[in-house]
Design a protein around this motif. Structure first.
Motif, PDB file in Angstrom:
ATOM      1  N   ARG A  26       0.813  -1.227   0.000  1.00 19.51           N
ATOM      2  CA  ARG A  26       0.000   0.000   0.000  1.00 19.51           C
ATOM      3  C   ARG A  26       0.839   1.266   0.000  1.00 19.51           C
ATOM      4  O   ARG A  26       0.450   2.270  -0.588  1.00 19.51           O
ATOM      5  N   HIS A  27       1.988   1.240   0.666  1.00 19.60           N
ATOM      6  CA  HIS A  27       2.730   2.470   0.900  1.00 19.60           C
ATOM      7  C   HIS A  27       4.006   2.634   0.080  1.00 19.60           C
ATOM      8  O   HIS A  27       4.633   3.693   0.150  1.00 19.60           O
ATOM      9  N   TRP A  28       4.417   1.626  -0.671  1.00 19.17           N
ATOM     10  CA  TRP A  28       5.654   1.753  -1.446  1.00 19.17           C
ATOM     11  C   TRP A  28       5.333   1.538  -2.921  1.00 19.17           C
ATOM     12  O   TRP A  28       4.818   0.491  -3.306  1.00 19.17           O
ATOM     13  N   PRO A  29       5.624   2.526  -3.766  1.00 20.03           N
ATOM     14  CA  PRO A  29       5.210   2.446  -5.172  1.00 20.03           C
ATOM     15  C   PRO A  29       6.013   1.429  -6.008  1.00 20.03           C
ATOM     16  O   PRO A  29       5.541   0.972  -7.026  1.00 20.03           O
ATOM     17  N   HIS A  30       7.218   1.096  -5.575  1.00 17.93           N
ATOM     18  CA  HIS A  30       8.078   0.199  -6.363  1.00 17.93           C
ATOM     19  C   HIS A  30       7.949  -1.225  -5.828  1.00 17.93           C
ATOM     20  O   HIS A  30       8.678  -1.636  -4.936  1.00 17.93           O
ATOM     21  N   ASP A  36      13.259  -6.778  -0.718  1.00 18.13           N
ATOM     22  CA  ASP A  36      14.438  -6.109  -0.158  1.00 18.13           C
ATOM     23  C   ASP A  36      14.062  -5.267   1.054  1.00 18.13           C
ATOM     24  O   ASP A  36      14.786  -5.242   2.057  1.00 18.13           O
ATOM     25  N   LEU A  37      12.942  -4.560   0.961  1.00 15.01           N
ATOM     26  CA  LEU A  37      12.471  -3.753   2.087  1.00 15.01           C
ATOM     27  C   LEU A  37      12.192  -4.630   3.297  1.00 15.01           C
ATOM     28  O   LEU A  37      12.578  -4.305   4.421  1.00 15.01           O
ATOM     29  N   ARG A  38      11.501  -5.757   3.059  1.00 14.83           N
ATOM     30  CA  ARG A  38      11.182  -6.662   4.154  1.00 14.83           C
ATOM     31  C   ARG A  38      12.462  -7.185   4.810  1.00 14.83           C
ATOM     32  O   ARG A  38      12.585  -7.183   6.033  1.00 14.83           O
ATOM     33  N   HIS A  67       9.471   4.065   9.384  1.00 11.46           N
ATOM     34  CA  HIS A  67      10.771   4.746   9.407  1.00 11.46           C
ATOM     35  C   HIS A  67      11.633   4.323   8.219  1.00 11.46           C
ATOM     36  O   HIS A  67      12.315   5.155   7.624  1.00 11.46           O
ATOM     37  N   LEU A  68      11.602   3.047   7.886  1.00  8.96           N
ATOM     38  CA  LEU A  68      12.379   2.557   6.745  1.00  8.96           C
ATOM     39  C   LEU A  68      11.899   3.214   5.452  1.00  8.96           C
ATOM     40  O   LEU A  68      12.710   3.671   4.646  1.00  8.96           O
ATOM     41  N   LEU A  69      10.594   3.272   5.252  1.00 13.95           N
ATOM     42  CA  LEU A  69      10.056   3.907   4.043  1.00 13.95           C
ATOM     43  C   LEU A  69      10.417   5.388   3.989  1.00 13.95           C
ATOM     44  O   LEU A  69      10.764   5.919   2.932  1.00 13.95           O
ATOM     45  N   THR A  70      10.366   6.049   5.135  1.00 15.47           N
ATOM     46  CA  THR A  70      10.753   7.462   5.198  1.00 15.47           C
ATOM     47  C   THR A  70      12.224   7.631   4.837  1.00 15.47           C
ATOM     48  O   THR A  70      12.579   8.529   4.069  1.00 15.47           O
TER      49      THR A  70
END
Length: 192
Positions: A26-30, A36-38, A67-70
């Motif tokens: 929902r919050h990350w467009p790519h 990788d984010l996880r 915080h990671l997304l920011t």
């Protein structure tokens, strides 16, 4: 201690993986970056848990994800001044440089020099050591007696300020060009 953290991680964090992935979707467009984010998030959480176990694991997981997304968004906004590609084809013999191109390049260099001079002293010092003297981040930190994280922050701040300064000077040049056309007779602009 390691086994205790492993068990805590399996018991308290991994059950929320489905909800975490939906949150990231929902919050990350790519969407290609989601695994990788996880993984980066799990690494951060595991390292933090090795220092102290959080009281509410689910809240900690999702706060860490925000915080990671920011952090990722902040990093994406930073403009790099690293050279892109091979510079040799762009080198033109002096005989072929037009006066307009020479003047434009001089003006760009002047704008960059003034933008560098306008940086806060520590940011300017870090940029100079890192980008001009080509020292590593670790060498810059050691020379200035600051942490590597502080070097990163100064570079990010400097790049933001330089980009803003160069954008403003480009916009000012455009405004000056438009204003000079308005003053010329027959320029097509109403002279108010």
């Amino acid at each position: 201690m390691q086994a205790e953290i492993d068990q805590w991680f399996i018991r308290e964090i991994l059950p929320h993986e489905g909800a975490l992935m939906r949150f990231l979707l929902r919050h990350w467009p790519h969407h290609d970056d989601l695994s990788d984010l996880r993984q980066e998030l799990y690494t951060r959480i595991y390292e933090a848990a090795s220092r102290a176990l959080p009281h509410d694991a689910r809240a900690f997981l999702f706060a860490s994800a925000r915080h990671l997304l920011t952090d990722r968004l902040r990093r994406a906004r930073v403009v790099s001044i690293e050279p892109m590609g091979d510079l040799y084809p762009s080198l033109v013999p002096v005989d072929e440089v037009s006066p307009e191109r020479w003047c434009s390049n001089r003006q760009s260099l002047w704008q960059l020099a003034h933008a560098l001079d306008a940086l806060p002293e520590r940011c300017r010092e870090v940029v100079w050591l890192r980008r001009v003297e080509d020292l590593s981040q670790k060498e810059v930190a050691a020379r200035l007696g600051i942490s590597e994280k502080t070097v990163e922050k100064h570079i990010a701040k400097a790049m933001r300020l330089l980009a803003d300064a160069l954008l403003v000077s480009t916009e000012d040049a455009d405004i000056a060009r438009i204003a000079s056309r308005r003053r010329r007779p027959g320029s097509g602009y109403d002279q108010a």
